[in-house]
Design an enzyme around this catalytic site. Structure first.
Site, PDB file in Angstrom:
ATOM      1  N   PRO A 112       0.827  -1.210   0.000  1.00 47.65           N
ATOM      2  CA  PRO A 112       0.000   0.000   0.000  1.00 47.65           C
ATOM      3  C   PRO A 112       0.862   1.262   0.000  1.00 47.65           C
ATOM      4  O   PRO A 112       1.969   1.249   0.532  1.00 47.65           O
ATOM      5  CB  PRO A 112      -0.812  -0.112   1.290  1.00 47.65           C
ATOM      6  CG  PRO A 112      -0.167  -1.160   2.110  1.00 47.65           C
ATOM      7  CD  PRO A 112       0.692  -2.002   1.219  1.00 47.65           C
ATOM      8  N   ASP A 113       0.345   2.357  -0.612  1.00 48.85           N
ATOM      9  CA  ASP A 113       1.063   3.629  -0.516  1.00 48.85           C
ATOM     10  C   ASP A 113       0.659   4.307   0.793  1.00 48.85           C
ATOM     11  O   ASP A 113      -0.006   3.700   1.642  1.00 48.85           O
ATOM     12  CB  ASP A 113       0.815   4.498  -1.765  1.00 48.85           C
ATOM     13  CG  ASP A 113      -0.643   4.918  -1.907  1.00 48.85           C
ATOM     14  OD1 ASP A 113      -1.436   4.667  -0.986  1.00 48.85           O
ATOM     15  OD2 ASP A 113      -0.984   5.500  -2.955  1.00 48.85           O
ATOM     16  N   PHE A 114       1.073   5.554   0.981  1.00 47.66           N
ATOM     17  CA  PHE A 114       0.711   6.273   2.210  1.00 47.66           C
ATOM     18  C   PHE A 114      -0.671   6.913   2.109  1.00 47.66           C
ATOM     19  O   PHE A 114      -1.498   6.783   2.978  1.00 47.66           O
ATOM     20  CB  PHE A 114       1.714   7.409   2.467  1.00 47.66           C
ATOM     21  CG  PHE A 114       2.918   7.000   3.259  1.00 47.66           C
ATOM     22  CD1 PHE A 114       3.030   5.759   3.831  1.00 47.66           C
ATOM     23  CD2 PHE A 114       3.963   7.906   3.447  1.00 47.66           C
ATOM     24  CE1 PHE A 114       4.144   5.394   4.561  1.00 47.66           C
ATOM     25  CE2 PHE A 114       5.085   7.562   4.173  1.00 47.66           C
ATOM     26  CZ  PHE A 114       5.175   6.312   4.732  1.00 47.66           C
ATOM     27  N   ARG A 115      -0.865   7.646   1.001  1.00 48.00           N
ATOM     28  CA  ARG A 115      -1.937   8.641   1.021  1.00 48.00           C
ATOM     29  C   ARG A 115      -3.152   8.322   0.169  1.00 48.00           C
ATOM     30  O   ARG A 115      -4.073   9.130   0.116  1.00 48.00           O
ATOM     31  CB  ARG A 115      -1.365  10.012   0.626  1.00 48.00           C
ATOM     32  CG  ARG A 115      -0.385  10.541   1.662  1.00 48.00           C
ATOM     33  CD  ARG A 115       0.265  11.845   1.289  1.00 48.00           C
ATOM     34  NE  ARG A 115       1.200  12.268   2.315  1.00 48.00           N
ATOM     35  CZ  ARG A 115       2.452  11.827   2.423  1.00 48.00           C
ATOM     36  NH1 ARG A 115       2.926  10.953   1.548  1.00 48.00           N
ATOM     37  NH2 ARG A 115       3.234  12.239   3.404  1.00 48.00           N
TER      38      ARG A 115
ATOM     39  N   ASN B 144      10.952   5.202  -2.441  1.00 50.03           N
ATOM     40  CA  ASN B 144      10.483   3.932  -1.890  1.00 50.03           C
ATOM     41  C   ASN B 144      11.577   3.226  -1.091  1.00 50.03           C
ATOM     42  O   ASN B 144      12.770   3.373  -1.368  1.00 50.03           O
ATOM     43  CB  ASN B 144       9.968   3.030  -3.008  1.00 50.03           C
ATOM     44  CG  ASN B 144       8.720   3.604  -3.646  1.00 50.03           C
ATOM     45  OD1 ASN B 144       8.102   4.491  -3.070  1.00 50.03           O
ATOM     46  ND2 ASN B 144       8.368   3.120  -4.812  1.00 50.03           N
TER      47      ASN B 144
ATOM     48  N   ASP C 142      11.162  -0.146  -0.535  1.00 46.62           N
ATOM     49  CA  ASP C 142      10.883  -1.564  -0.765  1.00 46.62           C
ATOM     50  C   ASP C 142      11.973  -2.265  -1.581  1.00 46.62           C
ATOM     51  O   ASP C 142      11.898  -3.478  -1.802  1.00 46.62           O
ATOM     52  CB  ASP C 142       9.518  -1.743  -1.454  1.00 46.62           C
ATOM     53  CG  ASP C 142       9.385  -0.923  -2.744  1.00 46.62           C
ATOM     54  OD1 ASP C 142      10.406  -0.700  -3.425  1.00 46.62           O
ATOM     55  OD2 ASP C 142       8.257  -0.513  -3.072  1.00 46.62           O
TER      56      ASP C 142
ATOM     57  N   HIS D 226      15.159   7.993   0.400  1.00 42.16           N
ATOM     58  CA  HIS D 226      14.719   7.802   1.782  1.00 42.16           C
ATOM     59  C   HIS D 226      15.329   6.546   2.400  1.00 42.16           C
ATOM     60  O   HIS D 226      14.773   5.973   3.330  1.00 42.16           O
ATOM     61  CB  HIS D 226      13.190   7.762   1.850  1.00 42.16           C
ATOM     62  CG  HIS D 226      12.555   9.075   1.487  1.00 42.16           C
ATOM     63  ND1 HIS D 226      11.225   9.232   1.233  1.00 42.16           N
ATOM     64  CD2 HIS D 226      13.102  10.316   1.330  1.00 42.16           C
ATOM     65  CE1 HIS D 226      10.970  10.513   0.933  1.00 42.16           C
ATOM     66  NE2 HIS D 226      12.091  11.174   0.979  1.00 42.16           N
TER      67      HIS D 226
HETATM   68  P1  CNA Z   1       2.100   8.735  -1.310  1.00 39.96           P
HETATM   69  O1  CNA Z   1       2.081  10.032  -0.611  1.00 39.96           O
HETATM   70  O2  CNA Z   1       1.303   7.631  -0.708  1.00 39.96           O
HETATM   71  O3  CNA Z   1       1.568   8.997  -2.801  1.00 39.96           O
HETATM   72  C1  CNA Z   1       1.386   7.971  -3.727  1.00 39.96           C
HETATM   73  C2  CNA Z   1       0.904   8.580  -5.028  1.00 39.96           C
HETATM   74  O4  CNA Z   1       0.854   7.566  -6.009  1.00 39.96           O
HETATM   75  C3  CNA Z   1      -0.493   9.208  -4.947  1.00 39.96           C
HETATM   76  O5  CNA Z   1      -0.514  10.431  -5.631  1.00 39.96           O
HETATM   77  C4  CNA Z   1      -1.372   8.162  -5.645  1.00 39.96           C
HETATM   78  O6  CNA Z   1      -2.490   8.732  -6.278  1.00 39.96           O
HETATM   79  C5  CNA Z   1      -0.406   7.596  -6.653  1.00 39.96           C
HETATM   80  N1  CNA Z   1      -0.714   6.229  -7.052  1.00 39.96           N
HETATM   81  C6  CNA Z   1      -1.153   5.202  -6.285  1.00 39.96           C
HETATM   82  N2  CNA Z   1      -1.280   4.086  -7.013  1.00 39.96           N
HETATM   83  C7  CNA Z   1      -0.899   4.405  -8.274  1.00 39.96           C
HETATM   84  C8  CNA Z   1      -0.797   3.678  -9.488  1.00 39.96           C
HETATM   85  N3  CNA Z   1      -1.121   2.380  -9.572  1.00 39.96           N
HETATM   86  N4  CNA Z   1      -0.358   4.319 -10.603  1.00 39.96           N
HETATM   87  C9  CNA Z   1      -0.037   5.637 -10.566  1.00 39.96           C
HETATM   88  N5  CNA Z   1      -0.123   6.379  -9.443  1.00 39.96           N
HETATM   89  C10 CNA Z   1      -0.530   5.774  -8.309  1.00 39.96           C
HETATM   90  O7  CNA Z   1       3.574   8.201  -1.517  1.00 39.96           O
HETATM   91  P2  CNA Z   1       4.905   9.026  -1.863  1.00 39.96           P
HETATM   92  O8  CNA Z   1       5.868   8.043  -2.376  1.00 39.96           O
HETATM   93  O9  CNA Z   1       4.616  10.236  -2.658  1.00 39.96           O
HETATM   94  O10 CNA Z   1       5.339   9.518  -0.411  1.00 39.96           O
HETATM   95  C11 CNA Z   1       6.616   9.456  -0.024  1.00 39.96           C
HETATM   96  C12 CNA Z   1       6.828   8.450   1.124  1.00 39.96           C
HETATM   97  C13 CNA Z   1       6.024   7.188   0.958  1.00 39.96           C
HETATM   98  C14 CNA Z   1       8.232   7.965   1.122  1.00 39.96           C
HETATM   99  O11 CNA Z   1       8.860   8.414   2.266  1.00 39.96           O
HETATM  100  C15 CNA Z   1       8.188   6.425   1.097  1.00 39.96           C
HETATM  101  O12 CNA Z   1       9.182   5.862   1.872  1.00 39.96           O
HETATM  102  C16 CNA Z   1       6.853   6.103   1.596  1.00 39.96           C
HETATM  103  N6  CNA Z   1       6.298   4.780   1.224  1.00 39.96           N
HETATM  104  C17 CNA Z   1       7.006   3.886   0.510  1.00 39.96           C
HETATM  105  C18 CNA Z   1       6.464   2.669   0.181  1.00 39.96           C
HETATM  106  C19 CNA Z   1       7.282   1.707  -0.619  1.00 39.96           C
HETATM  107  O13 CNA Z   1       8.492   1.645  -0.439  1.00 39.96           O
HETATM  108  N7  CNA Z   1       6.662   0.955  -1.528  1.00 39.96           N
HETATM  109  C20 CNA Z   1       5.161   2.344   0.584  1.00 39.96           C
HETATM  110  C21 CNA Z   1       4.441   3.300   1.336  1.00 39.96           C
HETATM  111  C22 CNA Z   1       5.021   4.509   1.653  1.00 39.96           C
END
Ligand code: CNA
Length: 277
Positions: A38-41, A112, A114, A131
């Site tokens: 899952p993402d954050f937001r 990310n 991951d 990060h």
């Molecule tokens: P965020 O703030 O959660 O934003 C994610 C963005 O991606 C949003 O604008 C969504 O609309 C968009 N999105 C989601 N799914 C899709 C998709 N399938 N295709 C296109 N766009 C999509 O996350 P950010 O990365 O902007 O925030 C930064 C943080 C999140 C960093 O410090 C990370 O370490 C942290 N994070 C990382 C992971 C990971 O490593 N996979 C997971 C969750 C959070």
């Protein structure tokens, strides 16, 4: 595909086909949601909406260094879920790998943690993990560095929270928490890269809300002669607040964009081989 997205893919492919084209990717959690992380937001599915079970005073506390010092448990719970090795790279990760294979990759800047860029085969010199990652650990008190495996063991075997043998401080992965500095490589690499950006470069920003600084300011710093593109579910950051006429915007899934761009570039078979599509 919407007409606008189809036009954007064609425009992007045309830029990439320039024999001198080099691409810098700036990516975030959105490129890994299709891998099951899952993402954050994202409303409803994002980690911030699902942290209730961790009993946090506020969602960001899970990555807050002062909070971690008092209560490491929520981070341990989350780390177990996010730990590398549990997930496979997405189409978009493999598209970035294809840019590397085709000699068109300048750099990948990722927020990310991951490590799926590594798993997809992005070479260390081409990768800036802004990060940090789970690849190393350090003591938050004396800053001694420890190998990856000790944290992996701790979360897998439900051991006590890891403590430093030298000063008894808590040990955590070298993931950047709120209140910690970004790795110096992030700043030095971006200073170098940004100074070199010219009209043959393309900056592709994907899967990020551009909400976390200083990473979020990178697209703003891209010189006007360099083409920018956003691949995201919605407009974000500078692409929303300060759009440029030349911006190429694709609003939709990063995996769909990856397939469509690969097809337009004649790389779809290569992508299929990498992803076992
Ligand atoms: P965020 O703030 O959660 O934003 C994610 C963005 O991606 C949003 O604008 C969504 O609309 C968009 N999105 C989601 N799914 C899709 C998709 N399938 N295709 C296109 N766009 C999509 O996350 P950010 O990365 O902007 O925030 C930064 C943080 C999140 C960093 O410090 C990370 O370490 C942290 N994070 C990382 C992971 C990971 O490593 N996979 C997971 C969750 C959070």
């Amino acid at each position: 595909m919407t007409e606008k997205n189809a036009t954007s893919i064609k425009r992007l492919a045309k830029l990439v086909k320039n024999p001198n084209a080099k691409v810098i990717f700036m990516v975030g959690a959105g490129i890994s949601t299709s891998c099951g992380i899952p993402d954050f937001r994202s409303p409803g599915t994002g980690l911030y909406d699902n942290l209730a079970k961790l009993n946090l005073p506020f969602a960001e506390a899970v990555f807050d260094i002062d909070f971690f010092e008092k209560n490491p448990e929520p981070f341990y719970t989350l780390a177990k879920e996010l730990y590398p090795g549990n997930y496979e790279p997405s189409n978009f990760h493999y598209l970035m790998r294809l840019f590397q294979d085709k000699g068109k990759l300048h750099r990948v800047y990722t927020q990310n943690i991951d490590t799926l860029e590594r798993a997809a085969g992005i070479l260390p010199d081409n990768l800036v993990e802004a990060h940090g990652s789970f690849a190393k650990n350090h003591c938050i008190k004396c800053h001694k560095v420890f190998v990856q495996e000790i944290f992996e063991q701790a979360i897998n075997e439900d051991k006590e929270f890891l403590k430093c043998v030298h000063c008894n401080g808590l040990i955590k992965p070298q993931i950047v928490f709120f209140g910690e500095n970004l790795p110096s490589l992030f700043f030095s690499s971006w200073d170098d890269d940004c100074a070199k950006l010219g009209e043959d470069h393309i900056v592709i920003v994907a899967g990020t809300s551009l909400a976390v600084y200083p990473f979020a300011s990178l697209p703003t710093e891209v010189p006007k002669i360099t083409n920018r593109s956003l691949i995201n579910l919605q407009r974000v950051g500078d692409f929303k607040n300060n759009p440029r006429k030349s911006d190429v915007i694709y609003l939709g899934s990063s995996d769909h964009a990856a397939e469509q761009l690969a097809a337009e570039l004649g790389w779809l078979d290569d992508l299929k081989i990498l992803t076992n599509m």
